[in-house]
Design a protein around this motif. Structure first.
Motif, PDB file in Angstrom:
ATOM      1  N   PHE A   1     -27.415   3.081  15.548  1.00 15.09           N
ATOM      2  CA  PHE A   1     -26.510   2.093  14.277  1.00 15.09           C
ATOM      3  C   PHE A   1     -25.443   2.388  14.751  1.00 15.09           C
ATOM      4  CE2 PHE A   1     -30.560   3.069  11.761  1.00 15.09           C
ATOM      5  CZ  PHE A   1     -30.845   1.906  11.394  1.00 15.09           C
ATOM      6  N   ALA A   2     -24.980   3.433  15.448  1.00 14.71           N
ATOM      7  CA  ALA A   2     -23.621   3.388  15.742  1.00 14.71           C
ATOM      8  C   ALA A   2     -22.722   2.633  16.987  1.00 14.71           C
ATOM      9  CB  ALA A   2     -22.841   5.515  16.339  1.00 14.71           C
ATOM     10  N   ARG A   3     -23.944   2.716  17.847  1.00 11.74           N
ATOM     11  CA  ARG A   3     -23.766   1.934  18.816  1.00 11.74           C
ATOM     12  C   ARG A   3     -24.173   0.314  18.811  1.00 11.74           C
ATOM     13  NH1 ARG A   3     -28.236   2.485  23.187  1.00 11.74           N
ATOM     14  NH2 ARG A   3     -29.129   0.878  21.629  1.00 11.74           N
ATOM     15  N   ASP A   4     -25.048  -0.187  17.837  1.00 15.32           N
ATOM     16  CA  ASP A   4     -25.156  -1.231  18.141  1.00 15.32           C
ATOM     17  C   ASP A   4     -24.396  -2.076  16.503  1.00 15.32           C
ATOM     18  OD1 ASP A   4     -26.985  -1.514  19.889  1.00 15.32           O
ATOM     19  OD2 ASP A   4     -28.902   0.107  18.496  1.00 15.32           O
ATOM     20  N   ALA A   5     -24.028  -1.337  15.523  1.00 16.60           N
ATOM     21  CA  ALA A   5     -23.570  -1.720  14.451  1.00 16.60           C
ATOM     22  C   ALA A   5     -22.438  -3.404  14.362  1.00 16.60           C
ATOM     23  CB  ALA A   5     -22.474  -1.093  13.177  1.00 16.60           C
TER      24      ALA A   5
END
Length: 247
Positions: A117-121
């Protein structure tokens, strides 16, 4: 109560391996619903290895007629191609009750990890908003050990679906205590920020009860491979009812 959504992908695998229309995906879904299943799940893939776009349309009609949940899973970043209009367009065409976004690539045999999620948010946020504007509840596939799963709430998701493959492996090895503690913690973390919790992947009659006893307030389980495998021996009606007794 935890509800059961039956994934009928494996019915389509059998059909496609031979060609033609048998076994009939729609008939199998109808049998599951008649037995008491609360919904139907499909995971169409761009290569059409199992569920096809016409299956999605037919199952959407069936679930709408029966007044039960239709859950479409898939990778929102996979581009459209011949025979596959793309996950978002399938949702535009069918308006499913729930869409579960999964970060699976074309070459993956099956889904085997959740979003980072940190990368894809940033990429997920507008897609989540678009799906919610269609009236769909949005769930995001998540690893229990993710240190960023709370960000699913900030993205706008309604739920996460915990990827339960690692738990199933630990249970089969006879040492599931640590996995259960991790999944219970993940569920509580998600619920603390307002996310509902679903679960799926490699859940079976052997391992489901222990999971639900340990992991609090699981709203829905999506089960396909094990359920269809068990049904080869026992029949769909008996197998669905067995899961409902466990739930």
């Amino acid at each position: 109560m935890t509800v059961l959504s039956v994934n009928v992908n494996k019915i389509a695998v059998l059909r496609n391996s031979r060609g033609g229309a048998e076994p009939d995906v729609l008939r199998a879904a109808h049998a599951c619903l008649k037995a008491g299943a609360h919904g139907i799940t499909v995971h169409p893939r761009p290569d059409g290895r199992h569920i096809r776009d016409y299956d999605v349309l037919a199952l959407s009609d069936l679930t709408r007629e029966r007044g039960v949940e239709f859950n479409i899973e898939g990778n929102p970043f996979a581009p459209p191609r011949e025979g596959y209009p793309g996950l978002i367009q399938l949702c535009v065409n069918t308006r499913p009750a729930q869409v579960t976004l999964v970060p699976d690539g074309d070459g993956q045999l099956t889904s085997d990890h959740g979003f980072d999620f940190a990368r894809d948010a940033q990429a997920l946020r507008p897609l989540v908003a678009q799906l919610k504007a269609l009236g769909c509840r949005v769930s995001l596939f998540a690893d229990a050990g993710s240190d960023s799963l709370e960000q699913a709430a900030a993205i706008g998701a309604d739920r996460i679906e915990l990827y339960t493959g690692p738990y199933a492996e630990a249970h089969a090895a006879g040492d599931a205590d640590a996995a259960l503690a991790l999944f219970a913690q993940a569920a509580r973390r998600a619920q603390a920020v307002g996310l509902g919790v679903n679960a799926g992947h490699d859940l079976s009659q052997d391992n489901l009860t222990a999971f639900l006893r340990a992991v609090p307030n699981v709203l829905e389980v999506s089960i396909g491979h094990a359920l269809i495998s068990e049904a080869l021996y026992d029949g769909l009606d008996a197998t669905v009812k067995a899961y409902l007794r466990l739930l």
